[in-house]
Design an enzyme around this catalytic site. Structure first.
Site, PDB file in Angstrom:
ATOM      1  N   CYS A  78       0.836  -1.201   0.000  1.00 10.79           N
ATOM      2  CA  CYS A  78       0.000   0.000   0.000  1.00 10.79           C
ATOM      3  C   CYS A  78       0.874   1.256   0.000  1.00 10.79           C
ATOM      4  CB  CYS A  78      -0.994  -0.044   1.159  1.00 10.79           C
ATOM      5  SG  CYS A  78      -2.359   1.133   0.990  1.00 10.79           S
ATOM      6  N   HIS A 170      -3.161  -5.344   1.315  1.00  6.46           N
ATOM      7  CA  HIS A 170      -2.518  -5.657   2.593  1.00  6.46           C
ATOM      8  C   HIS A 170      -2.529  -7.165   2.870  1.00  6.46           C
ATOM      9  CE1 HIS A 170      -2.220  -1.527   4.229  1.00  6.46           C
ATOM     10  NE2 HIS A 170      -3.250  -1.300   3.423  1.00  6.46           N
ATOM     11  N   GLU A 172      -0.761  -8.772   4.889  1.00  6.43           N
ATOM     12  CA  GLU A 172      -0.531  -8.996   6.319  1.00  6.43           C
ATOM     13  C   GLU A 172      -1.827  -9.018   7.123  1.00  6.43           C
ATOM     14  OE1 GLU A 172      -0.646  -4.504   6.010  1.00  6.43           O
ATOM     15  OE2 GLU A 172      -0.071  -6.178   4.714  1.00  6.43           O
TER      16      GLU A 172
END
Length: 188
Positions: A78, A170, A172
């Protein structure tokens, strides 16, 4: 193996948890002297203008640029993707400027316009990757040797250029570790 995660802002703890789930040590990076001995670096999401200014203030921008130019694998998510890009549409903010990419910040809308979608990412296998987009950028244009790895609505949302990897989403924030695993394979 130790992978640094820039810990200025954003989901750096979640990146470290993803790395640890893959059996790799993730270390928080806040100062240039902490870069020594890392095998790769992750630049998480957050607000790219703020992260860029903090990287300048804490003397990280040039050391990270130098290491990446020397071959250190760097993965930006991002805002990290924005910082890796050579060109940021409508902005002269501090950046690493290493990737042959032209990025549009917050391209999919504001925070309330965040969304999740299953993406086809061939380098990760046949199973779609459930991607989380939060105030996400996209890449409007790339030049070789940058190569698009995934698109959404004809916009590039994952790209690789040699030792550099970037996603508009994202990884994660999901339980799917395939993007982090792909980055680790880049390291070797």
């Amino acid at each position: 193996m130790r992978i640094g995660v820039l810990a200025m802002q954003g989901a750096f703890r979640e990146h470290i948890q993803s790395l640890e789930a893959l059996g790799v040590q993730g270390v928080e990076i806040r100062h240039a002297n902490q870069l020594e001995g890392i095998a790769g670096l992750i630049i998480p999401g957050g607000e790219s203008t703020t992260i860029g200014k903090l990287m300048v203030e804490f003397n990280l921008l040039e050391p990270v640029r130098h290491l990446a130019e020397g071959g250190l694998p760097v993965f930006g998510t991002c805002a990290g993707m924005v910082l890796l890009a050579r060109d940021i549409i409508g902005s002269d903010q501090p950046r690493l400027g290493l990737m042959n990419a032209r990025v549009q910040r917050n391209a999919f809308g504001r925070q309330v316009d965040s969304f999740e979608v299953d993406l086809e990412i061939p380098v990760l296998g046949e199973e779609p990757f459930h991607a989380v987009f939060i105030r996400a950028p996209y890449i409007e244009e790339i030049e070789p040797p940058a190569e698009a790895l995934a698109t959404f609505k004809d916009k590039i949302v994952m790209v690789r250029q040699g030792n550099l990897l970037a996603t508009a989403f994202h990884p994660e924030l999901t339980k799917d570790l395939r993007v982090h695993s792909y980055f680790l394979k880049m390291i070797g």
